[in-house]
Structures are given as structure tokens and as C-alpha cells.
Design a protein around this motif. Sequence first.
Motif, short mmCIF file in Angstrom:
data_model
loop_
_atom_site.label_atom_id
_atom_site.label_comp_id
_atom_site.label_asym_id
_atom_site.label_seq_id
_atom_site.Cartn_x
_atom_site.Cartn_y
_atom_site.Cartn_z
N SER A 276 50.39 31.93 30.15
CA SER A 276 50.47 30.63 30.36
C SER A 276 49.91 29.76 29.10
N SER A 277 50.14 30.54 27.93
CA SER A 277 49.53 29.99 26.62
C SER A 277 50.60 29.66 25.84
N THR A 278 50.42 29.07 24.52
CA THR A 278 51.61 28.35 23.54
C THR A 278 52.10 29.67 23.11
N ARG A 279 51.44 31.00 23.27
CA ARG A 279 52.12 32.14 22.49
C ARG A 279 53.19 32.81 23.42
N ALA A 280 53.42 32.19 24.60
CA ALA A 280 54.44 32.96 25.28
C ALA A 280 55.84 32.75 24.82
N GLY A 281 56.67 33.15 24.85
CA GLY A 281 58.09 32.92 24.55
C GLY A 281 58.44 32.79 22.89
N SER A 282 57.60 33.61 22.22
CA SER A 282 57.77 33.20 20.77
C SER A 282 59.16 34.30 20.35
N LEU A 283 59.68 33.85 19.20
CA LEU A 283 60.96 34.42 18.50
C LEU A 283 60.59 35.95 18.42
N PHE A 284 61.33 37.02 18.79
CA PHE A 284 60.93 38.36 18.39
C PHE A 284 60.97 38.76 16.93
N ALA A 285 60.14 39.15 16.38
CA ALA A 285 60.16 39.48 14.98
C ALA A 285 60.20 38.52 14.07
N ASN A 286 60.37 37.17 14.64
CA ASN A 286 60.13 35.87 13.85
C ASN A 286 61.64 35.80 13.29
N GLY A 287 62.61 36.46 13.88
CA GLY A 287 64.09 36.38 13.71
C GLY A 287 64.50 37.47 12.33
N LEU A 288 63.19 38.23 11.92
CA LEU A 288 63.72 38.92 10.69
C LEU A 288 64.40 40.26 11.25
N LYS A 289 65.48 40.65 10.26
CA LYS A 289 66.20 41.86 10.55
C LYS A 289 65.32 42.82 9.53
N THR A 290 64.90 42.41 8.27
CA THR A 290 64.24 43.26 7.29
C THR A 290 63.12 42.22 6.66
N TYR A 291 62.30 43.01 6.04
CA TYR A 291 61.47 42.16 5.41
C TYR A 291 61.81 41.64 4.02
N PRO A 292 61.17 40.67 3.54
CA PRO A 292 61.40 40.07 1.94
C PRO A 292 61.23 41.22 1.20
N ILE A 293 62.00 41.15 -0.06
CA ILE A 293 61.88 42.19 -1.30
C ILE A 293 60.43 42.38 -1.68
#
Length: 894
Positions: free
Chosen positions: A203-220
Motif C-alpha cells: 500500500s506504499s508508493t513503491r508498489a507497481g514500479s517499472l521492472f529494472a527501470n526498463g533497462l535491458k543492459t547497464y550503461p557502458i
Amino acid sequence: MIEFFQHPFAGITTWSWKYGLGSDTFQIYSYYTIGDIFAYLTLLFPASKIIFAYQVMIILRMYFAGLSFAYFAKHLRLQNSTIIVGAMIYIFNAYLLYANVAQPFFTTAFIIFPLVILGIERILQGKSAFYLTFVFSWMFINNFYFAFILGLGGIIYLILRVLFNYRKRLDYWVTFKKLSFASLTSLLISAGLLLPEILAVQSSTRAGSLFANGLKTYPIYYYLALPSQLINGGNRDFYFWSALGFSSIAFFGVCFILLKYKRYPLLASTFILSFIMLLFPQFGALFNGMMSPSNRWTLMLCLPLSLAVSELLEKLPTLSDRTMKYLAYLTFAYITVVGINYYFQNSEKLFIPIIFLLVFLGMLFWIRYGKSIHPYRLANGLIIANIVLNAIYFETPYNGGFANEMLPNGAYEKLLKNRYGGLDDDIAPSNTFRVSTISNNFFLAKDFKMYNTLNEKLHGLSSYYSLQNQYLGDFSRNMQNIQYETNVPLREFDDRAILLNFLGVKHLFAQLNQPNDNKIPYGYHLSQSTRLIHDVNQKASKNQQMRRYTTNYAFPLMYWQNKVITAKQIQSLSVTQKERLLSQGVLMTKKDATGLKRLDIKNDTVEVPFKLISDRGNIVDPSNLQNSDKNETYRIVLNLEELKRTKQLPKNSELHVEINDIKYTPFSFKKQIQFEEKNQADDLTKGLLASNDRLAYYKYFRYHVLKGSPDMSYNITVNSKLGAETIAQPRQSKTSFFKIVNNGTMNLGQFKTLPDSLKLTLSKMGTYNFKIKVYAQPFTSDYQRDVKQIQKHAVKNLSFKQNGVSGDITTDQLGVITSSIPYSKGWKLYVDGKKVPLYRTNQAFVGFKLASGKHHINLVYQIPGLKLGLTLSVIGIILLIFSWMLQFKKRISI
């Protein structure tokens, strides 16, 4: 907590009005504190010694972390001397250096994890499940977040251990029963804390966040820095929380295990699997509860890495010449890789780790081929020296050390006393109103912010906690609050007058000559100020003064309204128009609004026509805006003549810029560099001879690699003469602070006469697509009348308790009581002693229907899941005792 121990029969405080708008006390403290046994030890110290107690607990935590490792390593039959070396590696690394200064609670996971592995190992050896039950119970009670991480780590250990060591000789059914018993019983025992924690997260604002912030790979830049992270104990970057940073001897421990993988298949496979997991953000998100890609799971790597060093030193005297050569070759290969990266991403903090890498290589050869009398003392001495120098880089004030971020002794007490310059001294504390500061105005010191007012007598609007009310977050986002963060859902709400009134903000504080010091919302008048301190060099822009602004338009905490609004009525309205309706009616669902009068919506908000014009002189279409010059700016030119012609030009109005459906597409990496080079070549302000094409290419290439370009972050800033506001899309590397931003409403201030234009700036090159509208919200006698009507219908005689609030009201017709009390499923309502249904009004707040007549209202808060959790805990304890008695009886009979 102290109050509870002093008066245990008075009950616990379930709801506090001091946490921003008010919050569930369990939800606030459950994320890190409630289950932490070390936190309760501070109760043994007087309040005046709480800082000293905090420091003592840090030392105590680290001692127990080292003790836990030593206890675990002793079961592997390692020598005491090598165990001590491993313990030093275990408790002194960059992760714990950070944790013990910023969040000492993290250290508890280091204590528990070796015990979890040992408990699993005991079951695999056919021993009792009671030990693992105890450890699991502690793990779950301590904190659900780390319990999730450590639980996954335990599962991985179990799978690998069975695969490599127990595959052919394990009684799978018996093992499964013991593991199931330990897991189920510990879950039941810990349910009193665990169940409310889980419900609080959901029941907090953390619920439903985007998985892995939408990243497929990390930045270089992450991959470039990763090799050096292993030994860079002075590192504080912690890209995506990949917090390694061990003494340089850890490198040799890893190499030794990988070279001897047949002898150490479990450790070797752990290192290989961990390396693979560090390469992909999906694993970080998995261990972070399916949310942002945070590699805090690397805390578990401390155990195998420390064991690897202990094993290396244990077997060092018997290592072959070939193994020693490989260690040397791998060392110089590693230094080459790190060295090449240094010339691209240079950091002086690497010098100490590299020097000690060579020192440890020499030490290994000295112990192996020399005649060292006390080899392990030598190793331990060098490790301590390495750790100390790492800590110096990590902590000391120069080079941006952690010490720069620490408050001087007594600074916090000074801040509490002087935060508002004494302008709060004559304000009587009350739960019926809040205070705030002007947006981005309140300067404490560089990089310091103070969101919480827990220890102040006045209740601040803003609050910073790990778990914030989900509905409050939804309200903030739906009102397009550009200051919204997961951990700080409201902040100052961009100084929007109606919203501040609605949330009961009676006083605002501002500092002279700080940002937005003139952006004072409507209705707030200067009520008091401190003495003006003139700059010694007579620069007016450096004069200092604290000012307090007060309003008579703050809404009551609870009040009656007789008109309701449904979502269908407002679906086509702008955010500014929706904001205005907060003073005219109550937003409810169609079902909840049954039987109540609908508000006849009359719009007094003025849409201001405009043109968006580049500083290059051309009219710009915001639906397809290509910004190829980072120095280009734009002006929102308001068509005030058209408003004059139609007799709609407002006076005394708040000016909002609403930007919706934002889509930003960065240029490709190659194209960004090309535009950067072109802009530099065209820039003659630095002289014809200043241009260097080759240097420019490398400079911009390096810059964009280290910035992680191209990425989705951007800033859209709008300036007026009263202040500046920004819609910011954060980088995906912000982990839990990441959010998807596609709209925002910016308050540019209250104007007696609207300005001719506003300045708009885009932070990055790329293609922007957005819809922009400008609204003026006039403050007329109609708004003043609406507010006075609300204040007239306030709930009277408010009485605040540990678990809620009560009051009285008399109404002459059916209506709705609404409030600025955040809604939660834990609220129960009693009207004249009878339980009455509660509704979520205005998207996020407690409300309910009320018939005409004189009524006594009693709102009571119960922590969701606490009763059920405690019941399950009792069942779990009974089950454990019963199982132990059966086991004991069986032993006696044998």
C-alpha cells in the motif's frame, strides 16, 4: 518506543500526525527499524547520549558480523589465523564503510547470512531443523527486504550445494520436510511483524514500479568501472549499488578459487554466477523485489570472497610454482585492464588499491618461497593498512570524502533550534495545521536537505520515508506535482496556493536571496521576519533574512461539504481546473456518491493563448521539437492582447504551465557527438584558435560514455521573474528514485498582471514531443467565499489520541465529511458510537457520508494485518514448542 516501555498499558501509537500529513507509525518504521534488535539497545542509554549510543551500536554490529563469519568459518575447519584474516575482509569493505555511516542497519544482514548458510548446511547433513528455524525467524523479523535477498541467496546456495556435494547421497524427502518446517514455522513466528510490513509495502508508493527501470543492459560506464570495483575500497560510486570494494588481496582469493575450481566447485560457481548476474540489470531487479536494478545482493558476496582469501592463505605454503605464476600473470593482466580504463575514467582512488595489489603479490611470493616466521600476522597487518588507507579515501573531507556529508557535532540541535530563525517560537503546536517552506528555497548547506519535522513542535508538509502512502502518491501524481518522489510524495507542492490551502498549510517560511524567495502563493502575507543582516561588502543580493508568511485560507483538517464531483465530470478538465474544484466539492467515485448532490461545475480558470518561439527567432512546434544545439532556448510568448480583446485578462492570478504527453527521444550516440562538434566549431566566442577537432571528438566521446548517453533523462525548465520550475525525468541509474515522467504542472508564481513571456529551456539535445498549455487561475471573491464556507463547516472540538482523532459537528442536510488525513484501510469510523463505512475522497483522503443532525465522530486507526499477524505468531510459537517437545520425547525414548 520509550513511551511504550514507560507506560506499557497505555497502548502503542498507531498513527502519528507528525509524519508529513500523518502516517501509520508501523509503516514508517517497519522498513528498517522495528525488527532491528540493535536499535532497541539504544534504550539503555539516556537521551542525551543517543549519538554516542548510535556509534556504540555501529561497533557492536561490526563485531557481531565478524563473530558470525568466524563462527561459520570454524565449521569449515579453517585455522584461527586465516579465519581472522577472512573476518577482516568480511567486515571492512566499501559496502559496510558506507552502511555504518549512513545506514548501520544494513550490517545486520552480514550477521544473519552466514548463520542462514550454516543452518541450511546442518539440514543437508541430516541434523535438526530447529537451528534454521531460529535463524529464519530472526531474518524475517529483522527486515522483510533483506529477508527476501538473503532468502534468495540461501536458495541459490542450497541448489549449488546439492548439485556439487549432496546430489547422490541426500534423502530428498526428509530434507524437504525439514526445510519446509523451518520455513513455515519461521514465517508464522515472524508474522506479527512480517505481515504488516508486507501489507505496508503493497500500500506504499513503491508498489507497481517499472521492472529494472526498463533497462535491458547497464550503461557502458558501469561495465568499464566494474573490474576495478572489486578492490576499490575507497569507491563511493556504487553504480546500481554494485557495492564491492574489498582489500586488494580479495583479487587473489578469487583467482585462486577459479584456478582450483575442481577443488572448490561451490565457491568457483558462486563467483562465475555472481559475475554473470552483475552484467544484467534483470538480476538486480529480481533481488530488489522485482523493482529497480539495485545490486544490494552483492552484500552476500562478502562471505565467499572472505572465505576465498582464508582458503588461499591456508593453502599458500603448498601451492605449485605453476599456480604462483598464474597468479602473477593474472595480476598484471588485471592491472593492464584497470590501467587502460584509468586513462578513460581516471580516479586517484585506484592508486592505493593497485599499490596494495602489487604489495600483496609480493607478500604471497614471500610467504610461499621465503622464510616468514609469522606469515598470517604479516597478511593481517597489510590488510589492516590497506583497509585504513581505503577508509581515508572513503571518509576524509578532501576529494569528496564521506566526512563532507556528516554534520558537525551539535549541528542538528542547532538546526532544530534555529531552522526558522525563531519565527516559530510564538506559534502554538497543533495537529490541525501544517507548515512548509518555499520550493527549493530553504538552504541548509550544500547537498543537505531536511524533509522531516519529527523532532520539531510544528508539523511540516513534506516528509521523507521509505514507505509512503500509496494514495497520497497517486494524488500528488494526478495533480502533476513536479516535486513528486517515491520517498517524498509532496515536498512543497510547488507552492500552489489552492493545494497548500487544501492540505492545511497555515505558515510558510522563506529565506531572502534564495531561489523562489519572491514566489509567494496567493493569500500568504508577511506576518513576521527576522532582523535583516546586511552583506559586509554591501551587496544587496547577499543580504540575509528569514521571513514567515501566514494565510487565513487554510482548510480545516476535517470539514463538511454538500456537493460531490465524480471522475466523469472532470475527465476533460485541466489539472489547474481540477485543483480549483477542491474548494467547491468533494471528488468521489460514482458508486460512493450515490444519494449526494452533484456540483454544477463552473470554470473560472483562464486558458492563456501563446506561441513558442526559439531564441533563433522562429516559431516552434512542441509536438516535434528537434533540439540540436544545447545552448538554444525558447520563449513562451503570451498573447495578452487576445485576452484583453475577449475581456478575459485576469488579475491577481497564479500562472501555471501544464505540459502533457512528453516524449523524449535522444539522438544516437554518433549523432550527439556530431552536433557537439558542430556547435563547438560554430562557437567563435572563445576565439578562432580555440577549436581542436580531434580533442573535441575525444572530449565529447568520453563525456557521453561516462554520462551513459543516450539515455531517457531530460529537464524542461520554465523561468518567470518570480522563480524557476523544472520537470525532470531522472536517469535509470537513480534506482529507487527513478520514475517515468510524461507530464507536469509548473507554478510560475502569483502575478497581479500576467507577464508577456516565459523562458523555456531544454537540458539535452534530442527530439521532444509534448503538449503545452498555459493557465491563469484568478483568485476572486468566489474563492474567498468558498474557503470561508469550508472553514465554517469544520469539525469542532478535535481531540487527538494515539490511534486517531475525534470531534463534533452539526449539519442541516446530508453531505460528506472530507479531510486532509491520508486514507488507509486501517481507519475505522464510529459516528455516535456506531460503525460507519469510510470512503476515499479527493483521491487520497479519509471521508464519509453524514446525515443531518448533531454528531460525535471518532476515527480510530488499527495497523493493517497486525492482529492477524500476532495470532499467526502465537500459532507458530506453539507449533515450535510442540515440535520441540516431540523431538525431546523421541530422544528420551531412544
